[in-house]
Design a protein around this motif. Structure first.
Motif, mmCIF file in Angstrom:
data_model
loop_
_atom_site.group_PDB
_atom_site.id
_atom_site.type_symbol
_atom_site.label_atom_id
_atom_site.label_comp_id
_atom_site.label_asym_id
_atom_site.label_seq_id
_atom_site.Cartn_x
_atom_site.Cartn_y
_atom_site.Cartn_z
ATOM 1 N N THR A 212 0.828 -1.205 0.000
ATOM 2 C CA THR A 212 0.000 0.000 0.000
ATOM 3 C C THR A 212 0.858 1.250 0.000
ATOM 4 O O THR A 212 0.649 2.182 -0.793
ATOM 5 C CB THR A 212 -0.929 0.005 1.211
ATOM 6 O OG1 THR A 212 -1.781 -1.151 1.183
ATOM 7 C CG2 THR A 212 -1.797 1.262 1.225
ATOM 8 N N GLY A 213 1.837 1.294 0.892
ATOM 9 C CA GLY A 213 2.725 2.450 0.949
ATOM 10 C C GLY A 213 3.481 2.646 -0.344
ATOM 11 O O GLY A 213 3.676 3.777 -0.813
ATOM 12 N N LEU A 214 3.893 1.552 -0.957
ATOM 13 C CA LEU A 214 4.617 1.625 -2.223
ATOM 14 C C LEU A 214 3.742 2.226 -3.319
ATOM 15 O O LEU A 214 4.192 3.090 -4.091
ATOM 16 C CB LEU A 214 5.099 0.236 -2.626
ATOM 17 C CG LEU A 214 5.834 0.118 -3.959
ATOM 18 C CD1 LEU A 214 7.093 0.982 -3.968
ATOM 19 C CD2 LEU A 214 6.185 -1.345 -4.245
ATOM 20 N N ASP A 215 2.488 1.805 -3.386
ATOM 21 C CA ASP A 215 1.574 2.356 -4.394
ATOM 22 C C ASP A 215 1.371 3.849 -4.188
ATOM 23 O O ASP A 215 1.305 4.619 -5.165
ATOM 24 C CB ASP A 215 0.227 1.628 -4.345
ATOM 25 C CG ASP A 215 0.280 0.282 -5.050
ATOM 26 O OD1 ASP A 215 1.191 0.074 -5.869
ATOM 27 O OD2 ASP A 215 -0.596 -0.559 -4.785
ATOM 28 N N TRP A 216 1.276 4.280 -2.936
ATOM 29 C CA TRP A 216 1.117 5.714 -2.677
ATOM 30 C C TRP A 216 2.344 6.502 -3.130
ATOM 31 O O TRP A 216 2.228 7.594 -3.696
ATOM 32 C CB TRP A 216 0.873 5.951 -1.183
ATOM 33 C CG TRP A 216 -0.478 5.493 -0.720
ATOM 34 C CD1 TRP A 216 -1.498 5.009 -1.495
ATOM 35 C CD2 TRP A 216 -0.951 5.460 0.626
ATOM 36 N NE1 TRP A 216 -2.578 4.675 -0.722
ATOM 37 C CE2 TRP A 216 -2.280 4.943 0.589
ATOM 38 C CE3 TRP A 216 -0.404 5.796 1.860
ATOM 39 C CZ2 TRP A 216 -3.050 4.775 1.734
ATOM 40 C CZ3 TRP A 216 -1.167 5.629 3.011
ATOM 41 C CH2 TRP A 216 -2.478 5.132 2.942
ATOM 42 N N VAL A 217 3.522 5.965 -2.863
ATOM 43 C CA VAL A 217 4.751 6.639 -3.289
ATOM 44 C C VAL A 217 4.822 6.692 -4.811
ATOM 45 O O VAL A 217 5.176 7.723 -5.395
ATOM 46 C CB VAL A 217 5.986 5.923 -2.703
ATOM 47 C CG1 VAL A 217 7.270 6.485 -3.312
ATOM 48 C CG2 VAL A 217 6.028 6.071 -1.188
ATOM 49 N N LEU A 218 4.468 5.598 -5.477
ATOM 50 C CA LEU A 218 4.488 5.585 -6.940
ATOM 51 C C LEU A 218 3.491 6.577 -7.520
ATOM 52 O O LEU A 218 3.759 7.223 -8.547
ATOM 53 C CB LEU A 218 4.196 4.174 -7.455
ATOM 54 C CG LEU A 218 5.290 3.133 -7.211
ATOM 55 C CD1 LEU A 218 4.806 1.741 -7.586
ATOM 56 C CD2 LEU A 218 6.560 3.483 -7.977
ATOM 57 N N ASP A 219 2.327 6.720 -6.880
ATOM 58 C CA ASP A 219 1.347 7.714 -7.322
ATOM 59 C C ASP A 219 1.933 9.122 -7.231
ATOM 60 O O ASP A 219 1.741 9.957 -8.134
ATOM 61 C CB ASP A 219 0.075 7.634 -6.476
ATOM 62 C CG ASP A 219 -0.767 6.409 -6.801
ATOM 63 O OD1 ASP A 219 -0.545 5.793 -7.859
ATOM 64 O OD2 ASP A 219 -1.645 6.067 -5.976
#
Length: 230
Positions: A212-219
């Motif tokens: 989840t945190g990774l997806d937020w950073v990628l966004d």
């Protein structure tokens, strides 16, 4: 001259090469962490005299570089992705998986990049899908931002794994053991935001938290990806 540029000495009287030395060092680190690795201990595992190893490796730091590069072979994607998000996502998840197999990796992440062939190949596979999507400085900051996220997240997860092993308590067992202290402190009313998090927050596993945190950073990184002017 780096360790990769320096030629290996003859193998006699005990057959040795850097590949065997690195494999022995990784086995020791997997068993007892980086503190269990020394040239003397590696030599003992290989049934060789410690001075023999200095012909192949000058310092323990060089040995760590070689170990790191060997694990980079596990991080290297099996196929090159043309999608920059998938490339960075794969880098993060494969690094996490490698660290769960080799906990000591968490202690070396985030330092100066090694110059071994596998490490350079991982960097190339990471940067290639980003080529031309933005100016090079933006691309480098994007990679550094994602790397900073997963390095911190992996270190935190490995710290929790080690705490479980040291205390003999799982996360939920530790929470139950600490419950009285937390309840008493929250009852004072001094920590309303923390109380809301404890009582209303959803408990998720480490893998879900990481993803989840990774997806937020990628966004967030995607918003900075602006093609440079032609």
């Amino acid at each position: 001259m780096t360790v990769w540029d320096r030629p290996e000495p003859p193998t006699r009287p005990v057959p040795l090469d850097r590949e065997r030395i690195v494999a022995a060092a990784i086995a020791l680190a997997d068993e007892g962490g980086l503190e269990a690795v020394s040239l003397r201990k590696v030599a003992a595992r290989l049934d060789a005299g410690p001075m023999r190893l200095y012909g192949y490796i000058s310092t323990k730091e060089e040995l760590f570089d070689l170990m790191m590069d060997e694990v980079h072979a596990e991080v290297l994607p099996e196929e090159q992705s043309d999608d920059w998000r998938e490339a960075l996502r794969a880098l993060a998840h494969r690094t996490r998986q490698a660290a769960l197999r080799h906990e000591w990796l968490a202690d070396l992440l985030g330092g100066r990049p090694t110059l071994g062939p596998n490490g350079l190949a991982v960097t190339e596979a990471t940067l290639a899908p980003l080529d031309g999507l933005a100016d090079i400085d933006t691309v480098m900051r994007a990679v550094e931002t994602v790397s900073a996220y997963f390095t911190g997240a992996i270190r935190r997860e490995i710290a929790n794994v080690r705490a479980e092993r040291t205390t003999g308590l799982s996360k939920h067992e530790w929470q139950r053991a600490s419950g009285r202290r937390v309840t008493d402190m929250l009852a004072t009313g001094r920590f309303p935001a923390l109380a809301k998090a404890v009582h209303d927050g959803t408990d998720v596993d480490a893998e879900t938290t990481f993803a989840t945190g990774l997806d937020w950073v990628l966004d967030a990184v995607a918003a900075k990806m602006v093609r440079p002017p032609v």
